[in-house]
Design a protein around this motif. Structure first.
Motif, PDB file in Angstrom:
ATOM      1  N   THR A   1       0.820  -1.222   0.000  1.00  0.00           N
ATOM      2  CA  THR A   1       0.000   0.000   0.000  1.00  0.00           C
ATOM      3  C   THR A   1       0.852   1.270   0.000  1.00  0.00           C
ATOM      4  OG1 THR A   1      -0.086   0.087   2.407  1.00  0.00           O
ATOM      5  CG2 THR A   1      -1.874  -1.094   1.309  1.00  0.00           C
ATOM      6  N   TRP A   2       2.177   1.118   0.057  1.00  0.00           N
ATOM      7  CA  TRP A   2       3.039   2.298   0.138  1.00  0.00           C
ATOM      8  C   TRP A   2       3.333   2.886  -1.225  1.00  0.00           C
ATOM      9  CZ3 TRP A   2       5.079   4.776   4.388  1.00  0.00           C
ATOM     10  CH2 TRP A   2       4.760   4.188   5.621  1.00  0.00           C
ATOM     11  N   GLU A   3       3.213   4.199  -1.286  1.00  0.00           N
ATOM     12  CA  GLU A   3       3.640   4.834  -2.529  1.00  0.00           C
ATOM     13  C   GLU A   3       5.136   5.096  -2.452  1.00  0.00           C
ATOM     14  OE1 GLU A   3       2.151   8.688  -3.348  1.00  0.00           O
ATOM     15  OE2 GLU A   3       3.185   8.760  -5.272  1.00  0.00           O
ATOM     16  N   ASP A   4       5.518   5.757  -1.378  1.00  0.00           N
ATOM     17  CA  ASP A   4       6.924   6.036  -1.187  1.00  0.00           C
ATOM     18  C   ASP A   4       7.505   4.889  -0.378  1.00  0.00           C
ATOM     19  OD1 ASP A   4       9.361   6.934  -0.742  1.00  0.00           O
ATOM     20  OD2 ASP A   4       8.796   8.769   0.307  1.00  0.00           O
TER      21      ASP A   4
ATOM     22  N   LEU B   1      -6.972  -5.462  13.059  1.00  0.00           N
ATOM     23  CA  LEU B   1      -5.519  -5.238  12.990  1.00  0.00           C
ATOM     24  C   LEU B   1      -5.097  -4.812  11.589  1.00  0.00           C
ATOM     25  CD1 LEU B   1      -3.848  -8.073  15.060  1.00  0.00           C
ATOM     26  CD2 LEU B   1      -3.666  -5.612  15.392  1.00  0.00           C
ATOM     27  N   TRP B   2      -5.644  -5.509  10.609  1.00  0.00           N
ATOM     28  CA  TRP B   2      -5.310  -5.225   9.215  1.00  0.00           C
ATOM     29  C   TRP B   2      -5.682  -3.773   8.890  1.00  0.00           C
ATOM     30  CZ3 TRP B   2      -7.602  -8.440   4.515  1.00  0.00           C
ATOM     31  CH2 TRP B   2      -6.680  -8.427   3.473  1.00  0.00           C
ATOM     32  N   PHE B   3      -6.918  -3.453   9.297  1.00  0.00           N
ATOM     33  CA  PHE B   3      -7.444  -2.120   9.071  1.00  0.00           C
ATOM     34  C   PHE B   3      -6.603  -1.072   9.806  1.00  0.00           C
ATOM     35  CE2 PHE B   3     -10.519   1.261  10.176  1.00  0.00           C
ATOM     36  CZ  PHE B   3     -10.944   1.587   8.899  1.00  0.00           C
ATOM     37  N   SER B   4      -6.307  -1.339  11.083  1.00  0.00           N
ATOM     38  CA  SER B   4      -5.569  -0.361  11.887  1.00  0.00           C
ATOM     39  C   SER B   4      -4.172  -0.126  11.328  1.00  0.00           C
ATOM     40  CB  SER B   4      -5.427  -0.843  13.324  1.00  0.00           C
ATOM     41  OG  SER B   4      -6.647  -1.274  13.796  1.00  0.00           O
ATOM     42  N   PHE B   5      -3.513  -1.194  10.913  1.00  0.00           N
ATOM     43  CA  PHE B   5      -2.182  -1.022  10.347  1.00  0.00           C
ATOM     44  C   PHE B   5      -2.217  -0.208   9.069  1.00  0.00           C
ATOM     45  CE2 PHE B   5      -0.468  -4.217  13.248  1.00  0.00           C
ATOM     46  CZ  PHE B   5       0.756  -3.631  13.532  1.00  0.00           C
ATOM     47  N   LEU B   6      -3.276  -0.424   8.277  1.00  0.00           N
ATOM     48  CA  LEU B   6      -3.411   0.360   7.051  1.00  0.00           C
ATOM     49  C   LEU B   6      -3.451   1.846   7.408  1.00  0.00           C
ATOM     50  CD1 LEU B   6      -3.918   0.249   3.946  1.00  0.00           C
ATOM     51  CD2 LEU B   6      -6.345   0.416   4.461  1.00  0.00           C
ATOM     52  N   VAL B   7      -4.240   2.136   8.439  1.00  0.00           N
ATOM     53  CA  VAL B   7      -4.369   3.532   8.869  1.00  0.00           C
ATOM     54  C   VAL B   7      -3.058   4.030   9.469  1.00  0.00           C
ATOM     55  CG1 VAL B   7      -5.615   5.074  10.403  1.00  0.00           C
ATOM     56  CG2 VAL B   7      -6.823   3.247   9.231  1.00  0.00           C
ATOM     57  N   LEU B   8      -2.458   3.198  10.301  1.00  0.00           N
ATOM     58  CA  LEU B   8      -1.189   3.556  10.934  1.00  0.00           C
ATOM     59  C   LEU B   8      -0.121   3.857   9.883  1.00  0.00           C
ATOM     60  CD1 LEU B   8      -0.005   3.598  13.870  1.00  0.00           C
ATOM     61  CD2 LEU B   8       1.008   1.395  13.309  1.00  0.00           C
TER      62      LEU B   8
ATOM     63  N   LEU C   1      -9.008 -13.014   1.378  1.00  0.00           N
ATOM     64  CA  LEU C   1      -7.628 -13.287   1.808  1.00  0.00           C
ATOM     65  C   LEU C   1      -6.820 -13.896   0.669  1.00  0.00           C
ATOM     66  CD1 LEU C   1      -8.107 -14.630   5.440  1.00  0.00           C
ATOM     67  CD2 LEU C   1      -6.793 -12.619   4.748  1.00  0.00           C
ATOM     68  N   ILE C   2      -7.373 -14.922   0.045  1.00  0.00           N
ATOM     69  CA  ILE C   2      -6.653 -15.566  -1.056  1.00  0.00           C
ATOM     70  C   ILE C   2      -6.547 -14.603  -2.238  1.00  0.00           C
ATOM     71  CG2 ILE C   2      -6.643 -17.522  -2.649  1.00  0.00           C
ATOM     72  CD1 ILE C   2      -8.156 -19.094  -0.518  1.00  0.00           C
ATOM     73  N   GLY C   3      -7.606 -13.796  -2.403  1.00  0.00           N
ATOM     74  CA  GLY C   3      -7.617 -12.844  -3.508  1.00  0.00           C
ATOM     75  C   GLY C   3      -6.477 -11.836  -3.441  1.00  0.00           C
ATOM     76  N   SER C   4      -5.904 -11.660  -2.250  1.00  0.00           N
ATOM     77  CA  SER C   4      -4.781 -10.729  -2.126  1.00  0.00           C
ATOM     78  C   SER C   4      -3.639 -11.106  -3.045  1.00  0.00           C
ATOM     79  CB  SER C   4      -4.261 -10.714  -0.692  1.00  0.00           C
ATOM     80  OG  SER C   4      -5.306 -10.413   0.183  1.00  0.00           O
ATOM     81  N   VAL C   5      -3.566 -12.384  -3.376  1.00  0.00           N
ATOM     82  CA  VAL C   5      -2.500 -12.837  -4.273  1.00  0.00           C
ATOM     83  C   VAL C   5      -2.630 -12.155  -5.635  1.00  0.00           C
ATOM     84  CG1 VAL C   5      -1.479 -14.884  -5.363  1.00  0.00           C
ATOM     85  CG2 VAL C   5      -2.317 -15.008  -3.030  1.00  0.00           C
TER      86      VAL C   5
ATOM     87  N   VAL D   1      -7.292  -3.428   0.496  1.00  0.00           N
ATOM     88  CA  VAL D   1      -7.030  -3.754   1.906  1.00  0.00           C
ATOM     89  C   VAL D   1      -8.130  -3.160   2.790  1.00  0.00           C
ATOM     90  CG1 VAL D   1      -5.431  -3.461   3.838  1.00  0.00           C
ATOM     91  CG2 VAL D   1      -4.547  -3.996   1.569  1.00  0.00           C
ATOM     92  N   LEU D   2      -8.558  -1.943   2.462  1.00  0.00           N
ATOM     93  CA  LEU D   2      -9.609  -1.286   3.233  1.00  0.00           C
ATOM     94  C   LEU D   2     -10.894  -2.112   3.201  1.00  0.00           C
ATOM     95  CD1 LEU D   2     -10.170   1.427   4.752  1.00  0.00           C
ATOM     96  CD2 LEU D   2     -11.179   2.224   2.629  1.00  0.00           C
TER      97      LEU D   2
END
Lengths: 455, 187
Positions: free
Chosen positions: A282-285, A402-409, A346-350, A377-378
């Motif tokens: 999810t990172w651009e930079d 957790l997944w959501f919070s880390f995305l925000v973090l 979850l599998i679709g993330s691949v 991810v959202l």
């Protein structure tokens, strides 16, 4: 005459039955005690059968083995070559004698088998090490460990010791982290043994070994492609596919029933990997991440280096990648109906890996890719949370949170978003995290009370 | 059960055969091999399994070894290094080749390290560990280092070579076995 060995349970049965015979006058009490005197509950078995004693015995054997290695490493210069040669073979012969006695005459004594197996495992290493020392044979840790491992694997099969299994697993893990070679292939030699453990319901051991296998294989593959390999720019995609493969294999082998975090290492490790890598994407930079992992602008350079030296290991990892993808697809086809939406996601993330590779070839803008991953991810994390709530599964709910919070973090570290907005979003999400958990626990409690009331 | 017992015996035999073969091979090299003197300098590290040792930093490790005419050699390849002796009686690696030398010519079978700009290769001599006790290993290192600073010291390892394999017979300082030398200097 030596009394015959019985388990406590058998002895108890015999005692009970013979009491009845005495009552019915079949035998008298003197005869009863004579009969009972012919059998004894094995002290050794009753003592060694419990897990904790087994653990202590294994620990003792490991300490003794380590002690032998240290004594030998000490190097007695005053002894001649002959004495040192005898000393190097002696622990091996003693361990072999003990193993022989255990396997041939006392196969039912688990404790003895464990101890002799572990001692034999260490004695082999000690003898090779002392010979190397006596003759100043040059040191190559990798070769030493491989020789040790190759002698340890048959020991495992013949002595069937849990301790040796753990030691063999640990040795392979060590090799996986030592060299950029496909040492994880050695785990394949353990498959028949693990299958027999599974059949015999020795599940704790089975799960432990599986954790070793998953961790070792992943480390080895990441390490092999991390840099200076023609596959290095694909590392993140290969790891993502591998995690998707673990997850689907876990579901395939152990079914869709929940087993808990430790009991299904394939699923657990797979999910952890999927969550972690999807967040990285999810990172651009990539600067922040590259500080930790030295990956730079993976997306911009997602092409295979065709001019680099391709070795066996590279082709092998490429095959693992292909097998992972094929397995995931066939899993999806086979289990189409039993899959729930969060499992699809979850599998679709691949797919994010496929999108990354295809996107680069098709000239898709990097920003578009990043936005798509963020949205994915959202959405997926929110779906995970709602599924957790609907199915009353706290682990799923917290996983989604957790997944959501880390995305925000992670977005917190993106410099382009204003501070006030970040602050508000953070407070909102923090409160949501606490609120949902409190609400959910309350709901569970209410349900429990209702059920009690009905009963 | 019978099969298991047979397999167990086979495993025991293999477990004993490996150290046994190591002893046999080393003894053969030490008794039948030709002795060469390799100039060296020891440093003292440690191995968790095999204890203290001194690493022998051979002079040959620093030199570029030429490739024999017609030989096709690359980096990290196993090759035959032809052995010779210089005017002072020390061993030198005369050249690297990819074909096994004829009998009568001593050689070492070793791996090339990296290529030098002049076409030769750096190599690492494999017999680079001299095991000594916790007490002796640091003494060996410090004795040799200290002396080397004061005067030109004559430190070398006597290596027996047979069929491409080398084995350390003794570590020598001024033509004296190292343990004698340490005892001599600490008196």
């Amino acid at each position: 005459m030596e009394p015959k060995q019985l388990t406590k349970k058998q002895k108890h049965w015999l005692q009970y039955e013979s009491d009845e015979w005495v009552e019915q006058g079949v035998i008298n009490s003197q005869q009863q005690s004579q009969i009972l005197g012919r059998y004894s509950t094995s002290y050794v078995e009753s003592f060694y059968s419990s897990w904790s004693s087994l653990l202590l015995i294994s620990l003792g054997a490991i300490l003794i083995g380590g002690g032998i290695v240290l004594l030998i490493a000490h190097n007695w210069e005053s002894f001649g070559k002959g004495t040192r040669t005898v000393l190097s073979i002696l622990p091996l012969l003693l361990a072999q004698a003990l193993t022989w006695y255990s396997v041939r005459y006392k196969p039912q004594l688990t404790g003895l088998r464990e101890a002799s197996g572990i001692l034999l495992f260490f004695a082999v290493a000690a003898s090779i090490a002392l010979i190397s020392q006596t003759y100043h044979i040059y040191g190559d840790l990798e070769r030493f460990l491989v020789t040790w491992l190759l002698l340890g694997i048959p020991t495992l099969y013949l002595v069937e010791s849990a301790g040796v299994l753990m030691l063999v697993c640990a040795l392979i893990l060590w090799l996986c982290g030592l060299e950029r070679e496909p040492y994880w292939l050695y785990y394949l030699t353990l498959v028949p043994y693990l299958y027999s453990l599974y059949k015999r319901q020795r599940l704790v051991l089975f799960h432990w070994a599986l954790w070793f296998i998953v961790i070792g294989t992943t480390i080895s593959i990441i390490y092999s492609v991390a840099w200076n390999s023609p596959l290095d720019d694909w590392m993140i995609y290969i790891t993502l596919a591998l995690c998707g493969f673990y997850y689907s294999l876990g579901k395939w082998l152990f079914g869709f029933k929940e087993h808990g975090f430790w009991a299904n290492p394939l699923c657990s490790a797979g999910v952890l990997g999927i969550l972690f890598i999807s967040l990285l994407l999810t990172w651009e930079d990539f600067y922040f991440i590259s500080l930790l992992l030295t990956w730079e602008d993976f997306y911009r350079y997602s092409r295979l280096d065709t001019e680099a030296n391709w070795g066996f290991n590279d082709y092998l990892i490429l095959s693992v990648f292909a097998i992972s993808i094929v397995s995931i697809v066939s899993f999806l086809i086979h289990k189409f109906k039993s899959l729930q939406i969060h499992q699809w996601l979850l599998i679709g993330s691949v797919l994010l890996a496929g999108l990354g590779m295809a996107g680069f070839q098709l000239g898709l803008s990097e920003l578009v890719y990043i936005v798509l991953v963020n949205v994915y991810v959202l959405v997926a994390s929110v779906v995970l949370m709602s599924q957790g709530i609907r199915q009353h599964r706290l682990m799923l709910l917290n996983g989604g949170l957790l997944w959501f919070s880390f995305l925000v973090l992670f977005r917190f570290f993106d410099s382009d978003i204003p501070f006030v907005l970040k602050g508000v979003v953070f407070i909102f999400i923090g409160s949501a995290f606490i609120g949902v958990n409190i609400w959910y626990n309350k709901k569970l409690k209410q349900q429990a009370e209702q059920q009690e009331g009905q009963a | 059960m019978k099969l298991k017992i047979i397999l167990l015996i086979a495993l025991f035999a293999i477990q004993l055969a490996i150290p046994g073969y190591m002893i046999f091979e080393q003894n053969q090299i030490l008794t039948e091999g030709t002795a060469y003197k390799f100039k060296t300098r020891p440093i003292d590290p440690y191995d968790p399994f095999r204890g203290r040792y001194v690493t022998l930093a051979f002079e040959a490790n620093q030199e570029v070894i030429p490739v024999v005419d017609g030989a096709d050699i690359e980096s990290e390849q196993w090759v035959y290094a032809l052995l010779g002796v210089d005017e002072e009686g020390y061993a030198v690696l005369r050249g690297l080749t990819d074909t096994k030398p004829d009998s009568g010519q001593d050689y070492l079978y070793l791996e090339t390290y990296y290529r030098s700009y002049d076409g030769g290769y750096h190599v690492k001599l494999p017999f680079n560990r001299y095991y000594a006790s916790e007490k002796s290993a640091p003494k060996i290192e410090s004795a040799v280092w200290r002396r080397q600073r004061d005067e030109v010291e004559n430190v070398y390892a006597v290596i027996r070579v047979l069929n491409g394999k080398g084995s350390i017979e003794e570590l020598m300082v001024n033509d004296m076995p190292i343990h004698e030398y340490i005892a001599h200097t600490s008196e």
